[in-house]
Design an enzyme around this catalytic site. Structure first.
Site, PDB file in Angstrom:
ATOM      1  N   ASP A   1       0.773  -1.210   0.063  1.00 37.33           N
ATOM      2  CA  ASP A   1       0.057  -0.018   0.040  1.00 37.33           C
ATOM      3  C   ASP A   1       0.968   1.291  -0.043  1.00 37.33           C
ATOM      4  O   ASP A   1       1.964   1.400   0.991  1.00 37.33           O
ATOM      5  CB  ASP A   1      -0.935  -0.007   1.150  1.00 37.33           C
ATOM      6  CG  ASP A   1      -1.875   1.153   1.385  1.00 37.33           C
ATOM      7  OD1 ASP A   1      -3.033   0.951   0.518  1.00 37.33           O
ATOM      8  OD2 ASP A   1      -1.845   2.056   2.043  1.00 37.33           O
TER       9      ASP A   1
ATOM     10  N   GLU B   1       1.726  -0.415  -4.729  1.00 38.44           N
ATOM     11  CA  GLU B   1       1.082   0.801  -5.201  1.00 38.44           C
ATOM     12  C   GLU B   1       1.717   2.271  -5.337  1.00 38.44           C
ATOM     13  O   GLU B   1       2.248   2.556  -4.251  1.00 38.44           O
ATOM     14  CB  GLU B   1      -0.202   0.815  -4.147  1.00 38.44           C
ATOM     15  CG  GLU B   1      -1.262   1.777  -4.603  1.00 38.44           C
ATOM     16  CD  GLU B   1      -2.178   2.308  -3.656  1.00 38.44           C
ATOM     17  OE1 GLU B   1      -3.302   2.701  -3.828  1.00 38.44           O
ATOM     18  OE2 GLU B   1      -1.686   2.553  -2.475  1.00 38.44           O
TER      19      GLU B   1
HETATM   20  C1  BGC Z   1      -5.451   2.254  -0.258  1.00 34.96           C
HETATM   21  C2  BGC Z   1      -6.801   3.163   0.340  1.00 34.96           C
HETATM   22  C3  BGC Z   1      -6.276   3.426   1.779  1.00 34.96           C
HETATM   23  C4  BGC Z   1      -5.074   4.469   1.815  1.00 34.96           C
HETATM   24  C5  BGC Z   1      -4.239   4.561   3.069  1.00 34.96           C
HETATM   25  C6  BGC Z   1      -4.807   3.336  -0.453  1.00 34.96           C
HETATM   26  O1  BGC Z   1      -3.997   3.291  -1.359  1.00 34.96           O
HETATM   27  O2  BGC Z   1      -6.073   1.564  -1.526  1.00 34.96           O
HETATM   28  O3  BGC Z   1      -7.932   2.223   0.360  1.00 34.96           O
HETATM   29  O4  BGC Z   1      -7.449   4.409   2.350  1.00 34.96           O
HETATM   30  O5  BGC Z   1      -4.118   3.766   0.811  1.00 34.96           O
HETATM   31  O6  BGC Z   1      -3.849   3.476   3.446  1.00 34.96           O
END
Ligand code: BGC
Length: 539
Positions: free
Chosen positions: A204, A271
């Protein structure tokens, strides 16, 4: 003799994204859990995917529904216990499905013991585990950094008389990665789950780990993020030069990769939430670099116009052929509602499923996409996502793509739960339920299964080149080719017949398509036609 190394399992793979709160509730509390997921692994296997990305299951006060972790070693009791997790892993592995975990390392929950200690004990061992800074002389925040979820990225702690940094909600304080003890402990977390046997991680916000210690103000910018949920969000009017994507970030990912490489066949997909996505993807994923794959945001944008697929797909295929693509996820409006046209939802859903199954690299399918679920429009009093609440605009938040799976036609729980589901299931989803679609040979679900299974078996999709023939609002056509054959992926989003006469004549060997034909060298597409054709002659 030259031996060729087999391709890694994830190359050309499809991962099914499970949003655990909304998949299946086995214990009757209205919230999905691991037992419910285990009971339905056969369903996931029946789709023909490679494995699953499991949304965060760690202990959490659930302010951001699991993206606010209060312990990296405990499961949240609403999902089950460690025994359930081990059963899930065994069940998936027995069925040849991989499992990757969503690992949220950039920040923790405010309720994490580390933050509690850090806030209460400024001289204690955790004092420097988060990003603390003194107010400016006038008492205001240390700089102009903003939270993705609205307002400043700083909140004031009365206890410490200092501000702490949070890229997301104020309940999600950012860990201080400049502290080596923090980095060490997070690598222990990674190691713990690798030892448990998980096949990898979706990292993440993996470019948000480090901040610039000089706390320099971000300059104004005119955009750069490929995907923004709310176009009025001031966050997108800054160039994020100092709050994320810092040079040290890559060094940490390299140490994580070294750890991951001590285990067989594990996988890291990051991500990269960034206004310099291209440069950061290149930096993190080119050969010899830390990530196996980067989750790309381009197909999650609010609008689809000419070149919306062609441009990013070709660009990233050249930068990093292992890029991961998705049309939907738990953060954005579901694709069939986000990119409307004059067709029925089912035709549109099959069109996007066709395109997804043909893309190079890795693809992510979000739960319910295989049913063609639409975005749920929830009344304000039923919404739960704090992102929506914190914005000054009319942005409704992300609940509309997070409503529970409709397993059958019963109301109100649709087979998801015997209790009242944590988010209401909209009426139209009841009609799109799994049982009804199983029984209907022309359903989106059965079409998706054929396509996904095809993707899994077709070597050309793991290694082939990609060429676009058309990409505009009416239709998208691309081919994937090796020297032996060409696969043609076609999706019409038009309610009129389209004939394309300038394509080289080709002989169709086999097809999984609806409304498509080749006649005298022309490709004929009925309104809303879609599918894949295997051509004998390479185009
Ligand atoms: C996740 C979100 C989340 C955020 C904070 C993102 O990129 O996909 O759902 O709210 O990270 O952790």
């Amino acid at each position: 003799m030259k031996t060729t190394k087999p391709l890694p399992w994830w190359q050309g793979g499809t991962l099914y994204q499970v949003y655990p709160r909304s998949f299946k509730d086995a214990n009757g509390d209205g919230v999905g859990d691991l037992k419910g997921l285990i009971e339905n692994i056969d369903y996931i296997q029946s789709l023909g995917v490679t494995g699953l990305w499991l949304g965060p299951i760690f202990e959490s006060p659930m302010v951001d529904f699991g993206y606010d972790v209060s312990s990296y070693y405990q499961l949240d009791p609403s999902f089950g216990d460690m025994q359930d997790f081990e059963t899930l892993l065994e069940t998936c592995h027995a069925k040849n499905l991989k499992v990757i975990l969503d690992l949220v390392l950039s920040h923790t929950s405010q309720e994490h013991q580390w933050f509690q200690d850090s806030e209460n004990n400024p001289d204690g061992p955790y004092a420097d585990w988060y990003v603390w800074a003194d107010p400016k002389p006038d008492g205001s925040a240390p700089n102009n950094w903003l939270s993705v979820f609205g307002g400043p990225a700083w909140s004031f702690s009365e206890k410490r008389q200092q501000y702490y940094l949070h890229n997301f909600l104020k309940q999600q304080p950012d860990l201080n990665f400049h502290n080596s003890k923090v980095r060490e402990e997070l690598l222990n977390v990674v190691d713990y789950w690798l030892k448990k046997g998980v096949d990898g991680f979706r990292l993440d916000a993996c470019n948000c780990y480090f901040h610039n210690p000089n706390l320099t103000d971000n300059p104004v910018s005119h955009g750069g993020h490929t995907h923004v949920q709310d176009e009025t969000n001031p966050y997108f009017n800054q160039a994020h030069l100092f709050d994320k994507s810092q040079p040290e970030n890559k060094d940490f990912l390299v140490s994580m990769r070294q750890l991951v490489d001590q285990y067989d066949d594990r996988f890291l997909v990051g991500e990269i939430f960034c206004d310099r996505e291209e440069e950061t993807t290149r930096n993190y994923t080119r050969k010899g670099h830390p990530l196996h794959s980067a989750y790309n945001f381009s197909l999650l944008q609010n609008h689809r116009t000419e070149g919306s697929l062609r441009e990013p797909v070709l660009k990233y295929f050249a930068i990093s052929p292992t890029t991961a693509w998705a049309f939907s996820n738990h953060d954005v409006t579901r694709v069939v509602s986000r990119w409307p046209d004059r067709l029925s939802t089912a035709l549109r859903a099959k069109g996007y499923m066709t395109l997804l199954c043909g893309l190079p690299g890795l693809v992510f399918l979000y739960q319910g996409e295989e049913l063609g679920l639409t975005e749920a429009l929830l009344p304000a009093d039923k919404r739960q996502d704090p992102f929506g609440e914190n914005m000054e605009s009319n942005y409704p938040g992300r609940d509309g793509c997070r409503t529970p799976m409709p397993w059958n036609g019963q109301t109100p729980g649709a087979g998801f739960s015997a209790a009242v589901p944590w988010l209401p299931i909209p009426e139209e989803h009841h009609q799109q339920n799994v049982i009804a679609q199983n029984e209907n040979p022309t359903s989106v679900l059965n079409f998706s299964r054929r396509l996904l299974t095809f993707r899994k078996q077709e070597e050309c999709l793991r290694t082939g080149n990609i060429q676009f023939w058309r990409d505009d609002e009416q239709a998208v056509i691309f081919s994937r080719s090796t020297s032996e054959k060409t696969l043609l992926f076609v999706a019409s989003f038009s309610d009129a017949l389209i004939e394309i006469g300038d394509m080289p004549a080709a002989l169709v060997m086999q097809d999984i398509s609806e409304g498509l034909s080749f006649e005298n060298g022309s490709l004929i597409m009925d309104p809303g036609a879609h599918g894949v054709m295997t051509l004998k002659e390479s185009l």
